[in-house]
Design an enzyme around this catalytic site. Sequence first.
Site, short mmCIF file in Angstrom:
data_model
loop_
_atom_site.label_atom_id
_atom_site.label_comp_id
_atom_site.label_asym_id
_atom_site.label_seq_id
_atom_site.Cartn_x
_atom_site.Cartn_y
_atom_site.Cartn_z
N GLU A 1 4.55 -3.58 3.25
CA GLU A 1 5.37 -3.35 4.70
C GLU A 1 5.08 -4.33 5.50
O GLU A 1 3.90 -4.60 5.89
CB GLU A 1 5.12 -1.83 4.90
CG GLU A 1 6.08 -1.40 6.03
CD GLU A 1 7.34 -1.85 5.68
OE1 GLU A 1 7.97 -1.09 4.76
OE2 GLU A 1 8.15 -2.56 6.49
N LYS B 1 1.25 -10.44 2.11
CA LYS B 1 1.14 -9.39 3.15
C LYS B 1 -0.29 -9.99 4.11
O LYS B 1 0.06 -9.97 5.20
CB LYS B 1 0.93 -8.09 2.56
CG LYS B 1 0.68 -7.04 3.58
CD LYS B 1 1.49 -6.90 4.47
CE LYS B 1 1.21 -6.15 5.93
NZ LYS B 1 1.93 -6.04 6.99
N CYS C 1 -4.14 -3.28 12.12
CA CYS C 1 -3.98 -4.03 10.92
C CYS C 1 -4.74 -5.51 10.91
O CYS C 1 -5.43 -6.24 9.96
CB CYS C 1 -2.77 -4.14 10.34
SG CYS C 1 -2.30 -2.77 9.55
#
Length: 459
Positions: A162, A217, A273
């Site tokens: 995502e 990612k 993150c």
Amino acid sequence: MKVTKICCIGAGYVGGPTMAVIAKKNPNLRVTVVDVNQDRIDAWNNPDVTNLPIYEPGLGDIIKETRGRNLFFSTEIDKTIDESEMIFISVNTPTKTYGKGKGMAADLKYVELCARNIAKVATTNKIVVEKSTLPVRTAQAIKSILDNTGSAVKFSILSNPEFLAEGTAIQDLLNPDRVLIGGESEEAIEVLANIYASWVPQDKILRTNVWSSELSKLTANAFLAQRISSINAISELCEKTEANVNEVAKAIGMDSRIGPKFLQASVGFGGSCFQKDILNLVYIARSYNLHAVADYWEQVTTFNDHQKRRFADHIVNTLYNTVSGKKIGFLGWAFKKDTNDTRESAAIYVADYLLNEQANISVYDPKVPAKKIQSDLNYLNTRSVSENEKQITTFNEPYAALKDTHAIAILTEWDEFKSYDWKKIYLNMKKPAFIFDGRNLLDKNKMIKIGFEYSSIGQ
Ligand code: NAD
Ligand code: UGA
């Protein structure tokens, strides 16, 4: 395989909004988001959508439209897994705090628990989708767990990372730059691609092998964070040379090869993150003995720590080398505007440093409650809970928080800060009245005209 029911394990900042948008755009699919945390599920089911567990502009309206229609939130994990044909794993993957890889590697225990749970309860074939951000080659471990159940159930594993950012999650989900699907089984890839195709143009749905998808990612986050550390490094040089970092950012951003986004100098990046994913990338590189690669990327987080520390140091130095007993007003605690998330927020580390210098801190953030601010500081374990409670006070409106302060530090770029009555704030402060603008948010000339001693980043 035809998918009519989807299960998402993990009702967090990713699972909740992502599934809400999938449900909105696919009214014929039944989407159930499950979590072990009963309070979180209760909050997702709260009839008043202003009390959802996460604050995200536009989310409430989508929840109102879909919840109870084809979107459900539940703690019935086993039952939901078994009755779904597709299962997203969207649980947290924090940095390990123990054992091998402590402080660097991603802790995959929650992901492994999900895989074991799916293996235990599944009685029909499933597509398992990695939505969590995972180290490259994790799909191999998940596959090994799922393929050793001893049952005849077949699992296809896909990686579908995502890319949403908090605060703009709904816009990012509705208009993604791309959707990435990595996998071995073309059939499984197409089943997932079809779900996204309800609203995402086909040319934005990328199909890759599973390892490229997992690594893309981590790489995307590393590149984004690298831009922030790069402009922040230049901000320090600007402060010595009378160049202005905003002007430099504009000048380089107009080069189409560089581009204008992610060049906003700041007190340092936060969020759950960037740091975790870069440290994970560094750990993976080292585990392959690629030390030059690891050192290169590690510098991005090292510089970010330096930037936070530099901001706090500047406050102490400017306040005549001591903040002991002085009241410093913090505007903002969240790691960026338009979210109630505080994970790795620069505010936490700046506060911790100033508390070590015996400052008293008063905080106002439009969306972060007092309990969260205390728990963020207590988590660092730098001092006792009672000391934190004594030294830091939270207010639910800004003017009281800033009254009688020696200095104001702006830690989050909430829009509302710009429209405050700054004259009134100035009159109620100790003099000289300092502003340390960690987001280059306020109008410098206006602040100086009011009488503030104003300093910002890279100017
Ligand atoms: P989060 O902490 O908000 O949510 C994770 C949820 O998973 C929690 O509610 C937790 O209770 C639940 N959970 C953990 N183990 C479980 C289990 N075994 N069974 C059921 N529920 C379980 O995390 P998040 O911010 O949503 O992030 C999830 C993943 O997505 C992470 O890998 C993160 O790196 C990645 N990611 C996050 C963002 C973001 O903006 N937050 C964006 C892109 C990717
Ligand atoms: C980031 C990425 O932008 C998402 O694409 C990714 O999906 C997500 O991480 C993730 O994997 O979790 P997020 O952390 O939610 O999203 O928010 P960002 O907008 O990237 O901001 C991160 C931090 O960088 C914030 O503290 C922000 O204030 C800071 N930042 C951002 C700057 O200091 N300068 C900038 O120019 C941009």
